[in-house]
Motif scaffolding. Structure first.
Motif, PDB file in Angstrom:
ATOM      1  N   LEU A  99      -4.162  -4.685  -0.754  1.00  0.00           N
ATOM      2  CA  LEU A  99      -2.933  -3.614  -0.533  1.00  0.00           C
ATOM      3  C   LEU A  99      -2.611  -4.122   0.906  1.00  0.00           C
ATOM      4  CD1 LEU A  99      -4.634  -0.557  -1.647  1.00  0.00           C
ATOM      5  CD2 LEU A  99      -3.715  -1.999  -2.905  1.00  0.00           C
ATOM      6  N   VAL A 100      -1.279  -4.621   0.875  1.00  0.00           N
ATOM      7  CA  VAL A 100      -0.598  -4.637   2.310  1.00  0.00           C
ATOM      8  C   VAL A 100       0.055  -3.550   2.860  1.00  0.00           C
ATOM      9  CG1 VAL A 100       1.155  -6.301   3.360  1.00  0.00           C
ATOM     10  CG2 VAL A 100      -0.017  -7.167   1.292  1.00  0.00           C
ATOM     11  N   PHE A 101      -0.421  -3.161   3.854  1.00  0.00           N
ATOM     12  CA  PHE A 101      -0.008  -2.043   4.642  1.00  0.00           C
ATOM     13  C   PHE A 101       1.574  -2.063   4.846  1.00  0.00           C
ATOM     14  CE2 PHE A 101      -4.403  -1.439   6.121  1.00  0.00           C
ATOM     15  CZ  PHE A 101      -4.613  -0.310   5.668  1.00  0.00           C
ATOM     16  N   THR A 102       2.344  -0.803   4.779  1.00  0.00           N
ATOM     17  CA  THR A 102       3.623  -0.772   5.149  1.00  0.00           C
ATOM     18  C   THR A 102       3.893  -0.191   6.572  1.00  0.00           C
ATOM     19  OG1 THR A 102       3.733   1.356   4.321  1.00  0.00           O
ATOM     20  CG2 THR A 102       4.268  -0.018   2.780  1.00  0.00           C
ATOM     21  N   GLN A 103       5.229  -0.636   6.973  1.00  0.00           N
ATOM     22  CA  GLN A 103       5.396   0.163   8.498  1.00  0.00           C
ATOM     23  C   GLN A 103       6.589   1.157   8.538  1.00  0.00           C
ATOM     24  OE1 GLN A 103       6.621  -2.994  11.090  1.00  0.00           O
ATOM     25  NE2 GLN A 103       5.186  -2.153  12.727  1.00  0.00           N
ATOM     26  N   GLU A 128       4.865 -11.333   3.416  1.00  0.00           N
ATOM     27  CA  GLU A 128       3.303 -11.332   3.633  1.00  0.00           C
ATOM     28  C   GLU A 128       2.684 -11.283   2.317  1.00  0.00           C
ATOM     29  OE1 GLU A 128       5.548 -10.074   5.554  1.00  0.00           O
ATOM     30  OE2 GLU A 128       5.145 -10.739   7.585  1.00  0.00           O
ATOM     31  N   ARG A 131       8.650   0.008   5.559  1.00  0.00           N
ATOM     32  CA  ARG A 131       9.046  -1.276   5.361  1.00  0.00           C
ATOM     33  C   ARG A 131       7.854  -1.850   4.437  1.00  0.00           C
ATOM     34  NH1 ARG A 131      10.280  -3.993  10.595  1.00  0.00           N
ATOM     35  NH2 ARG A 131      12.468  -3.152   9.914  1.00  0.00           N
ATOM     36  N   PHE A 135       6.017  -5.525   3.320  1.00  0.00           N
ATOM     37  CA  PHE A 135       5.930  -6.793   3.789  1.00  0.00           C
ATOM     38  C   PHE A 135       6.094  -7.884   2.387  1.00  0.00           C
ATOM     39  CE2 PHE A 135       5.828  -6.268   8.219  1.00  0.00           C
ATOM     40  CZ  PHE A 135       5.771  -4.968   8.416  1.00  0.00           C
ATOM     41  N   LYS A 136       7.245  -7.874   2.058  1.00  0.00           N
ATOM     42  CA  LYS A 136       7.194  -8.729   0.724  1.00  0.00           C
ATOM     43  C   LYS A 136       6.738 -10.395   1.339  1.00  0.00           C
ATOM     44  CE  LYS A 136      11.734  -7.709   1.234  1.00  0.00           C
ATOM     45  NZ  LYS A 136      11.821  -6.357   2.226  1.00  0.00           N
ATOM     46  N   TYR A 140       0.307   4.109  -1.293  1.00  0.00           N
ATOM     47  CA  TYR A 140      -0.620   5.438  -0.955  1.00  0.00           C
ATOM     48  C   TYR A 140      -0.533   5.475   0.562  1.00  0.00           C
ATOM     49  CZ  TYR A 140      -4.214   8.514  -0.437  1.00  0.00           C
ATOM     50  OH  TYR A 140      -4.973   9.794  -0.125  1.00  0.00           O
ATOM     51  N   ASP A 141      -0.922   4.599   1.425  1.00  0.00           N
ATOM     52  CA  ASP A 141      -0.919   4.759   2.864  1.00  0.00           C
ATOM     53  C   ASP A 141       0.466   5.260   3.578  1.00  0.00           C
ATOM     54  OD1 ASP A 141      -3.335   4.027   4.656  1.00  0.00           O
ATOM     55  OD2 ASP A 141      -1.521   3.634   5.405  1.00  0.00           O
ATOM     56  N   TYR A 189       1.521   8.366   5.204  1.00  0.00           N
ATOM     57  CA  TYR A 189       2.111   8.468   6.614  1.00  0.00           C
ATOM     58  C   TYR A 189       3.332   8.993   6.681  1.00  0.00           C
ATOM     59  CZ  TYR A 189       2.946   6.732  11.412  1.00  0.00           C
ATOM     60  OH  TYR A 189       3.308   6.502  12.582  1.00  0.00           O
ATOM     61  N   ASP A 237       0.990  -1.204   0.149  1.00  0.00           N
ATOM     62  CA  ASP A 237      -0.085  -0.004  -0.086  1.00  0.00           C
ATOM     63  C   ASP A 237       0.965   1.258   0.071  1.00  0.00           C
ATOM     64  OD1 ASP A 237      -1.958   2.044   0.247  1.00  0.00           O
ATOM     65  OD2 ASP A 237      -3.226   0.715   1.557  1.00  0.00           O
TER      66      ASP A 237
END
Lengths: 328, 328
Positions: A316-320, A292, A287, A289-290, A162-163, A167, A160
């Motif tokens: 879409l997998v959220f990043t950190q 995941e 980060r 999350f490959k 965008y998110d 952030y 993700d």
């Protein structure tokens, strides 16, 4: 015990329709769906799980995983540990087995000659229109990883951007920075575009002017746009880049101009590549999350093979956010 | 038979880490993950499925589903058949049972007094910051349906407004239209914003000038912006609206000006509400898969409860273009 035939009769629909409602597969109008569930309730019918799912019990699916030569060659020569696509491939290999799926890794360039698979996973953004057409014509379930094709309604798993970008930009704004620049690579494929949009929306929402410089995702290109930026815009307070490599080249060029990171300029990258923590200074980044992403692609393909939630989705997998030393 | 202890020993990590790797839960560095899987391979260890999943076998989870008074009241007075949120609620009620989850529907305004749930589903965009904080503090799995909160990394299921709007706009462009206007409602909550972005990106990619008119999602507001548009911009060739209601009011107002749909102007809505096919003319629109959104939310919550793929994701459900008579 009531049967599926009883349900169909009471609801006044075909058995196929009842089956579609129960398995959530194919289009059924709201009204019909309601009638079917009402009949199921009245009769106390216990729907069996998906017939496809039952038929698949103990069956080993053959999955072909495709990646382009551009992706596979460096993995084969350098070993896959830690590389972006290497991690995704490992996740797929490790997880498919557990779900009863047999995996073969193949070169995308050979897709037209391949056959015998029950489903496909495609890694990365190198699908041509011609290949996509051929894939669709085979009528097998498939999932894209790290690639989204706008308007094609194809199942895919991406990070993700965008998110994450939103952030990161909000973080810089919350630290009091106002002159925040975005150095980005080409906006096709879609990955950099999502990050661009997240930065832009965060800036606009805060009443700040977004400021973009586009490079070609190489060191030489990044040097050039940094020079252009310093000439025309001056030194920004913070820079958010499309990825960690561009951040790395940006920091290097700024140093050559005598500009210090993070004392003069804060820099945030994107991806958290293996080297990001060894940068000087260690890079603040998002980060991705490959691993995941690979897991989710396997899971999604398994759902499609067993007829669960067959309507196509974009996951879409959220990043950190990972705070290191390149930001004040 | 090798045990999990053997794996931990050979990999030189704790049992908890091995468990995290096997279940894909919690953060484990790439390097450690690689060591663990290597050890598993060498020993021929067969990982059991998630301990959480095992513990959950036969367990009935209690799920509280929350929707605001604004959403629930009309459903209670008019009956829920066919209504947007009614369909989502029915999908959740129907699907939770099959997954071993016991559902109670509750009023969002009473969330602070509720207790005893193993997990939550929240329907719609009425979550306040205060409520979100309380939800997070309870440390139970939860999923939002038809709502996304940028930058919060919260599991959610929404319809893919971006992709649908892009598809509709590309469709109009492919029919030879150039003067295509977007009439949109407020860009918060996020739903209308995604549709806005899809329209804008499609126009820009085709080298056309996007043209926006914002209304307040009421009939009166739509009338006003149609008048403004006709005065300043003139009659467009096509109009894409944020939703079907705005499309309906737009067509009505155009008619009052003696402008015919689709002869003079083509109109596309969004949502495919129950009435869309009864419009005059029947409305071309994007179908939102409400039932599927409910199913996916149940499935996702069940994964979170059983420890499968715990990393948060945003699931976008693709829409489908439905061609009727309001477009040439």
């Amino acid at each position: 015990m009531p049967t599926i035939e009883d349900v169909a009769k009471l609801a006044g629909v075909s058995i196929a329709t009842v089956s579609r409602v129960i398995n959530g597969s194919g289009y059924v109008s709201e009204k019909t769906r309601y009638k079917v569930w009402k009949a199921i309730e009245e009769l106390g019918y216990k729907p069996e799980i998906s017939a496809k799912l039952l038929a698949s019990k103990g069956k080993l699916f053959n999955i072909h995983v495709f990646a382009s030569k551009r992706i596979l060659s460096p993995l084969q020569s350098n070993g896959i540990l830690g590389e972006f696509y290497g991690v995704i491939i490992r996740a797929i290999e490790e997880n498919c087995g557990r779900l009863g799926m047999n995996v073969e890794l193949k070169m995308l360039e050979n897709f037209f000659e391949s056959n015998g698979a029950d489903g496909y996973i495609f890694i990365g953004g190198d699908l041509s229109e011609k290949t996509l057409k051929e894939i669709k014509s085979r009528k097998k379930p498939f999932v894209l990883v790290d690639h989204y094709i706008p308007g094609e309604r194809v199942d895919c798993v991406i990070s993700d951007g965008y998110d994450g970008a939103l952030y990161a930009t909000n973080y810089l704004i919350s630290k009091g920075f106002r002159r925040i620049v975005h150095i980005h690579g080409p906006l096709h494929p879609y990955g950099f575009k999502m990050r661009y949009d997240g930065y832009k929306d965060a800036m606009e929402k805060a009443g700040l002017m977004p400021r973009f410089y586009e490079c070609d995702d190489t060191e030489e290109g990044t040097r050039k746009v940094i020079d252009i930026m310093l000439n025309s815009y001056g030194t920004p307070e913070a820079i958010f880049t499309s990825n960690d490599s561009i951040a790395f080249w940006t920091i290097k060029r700024l140093k050559e101009h005598g500009i210090r990171v993070p004392e003069d300029v804060s820099v945030i990258g994107f991806d958290d590549i293996v080297d990001a923590e060894n940068f000087d200074p260690p890079l603040t980044t998002l980060r991705v999350f490959k691993y995941e992403m690979g897991c989710l692609a396997c899971k999604r393909l398994h759902e499609l093979l067993t007829g669960i939630n067959p309507h196509p989705v974009r996951i879409l997998v959220f990043t950190q956010f990972v705070k290191r030393k390149s930001t004040k």
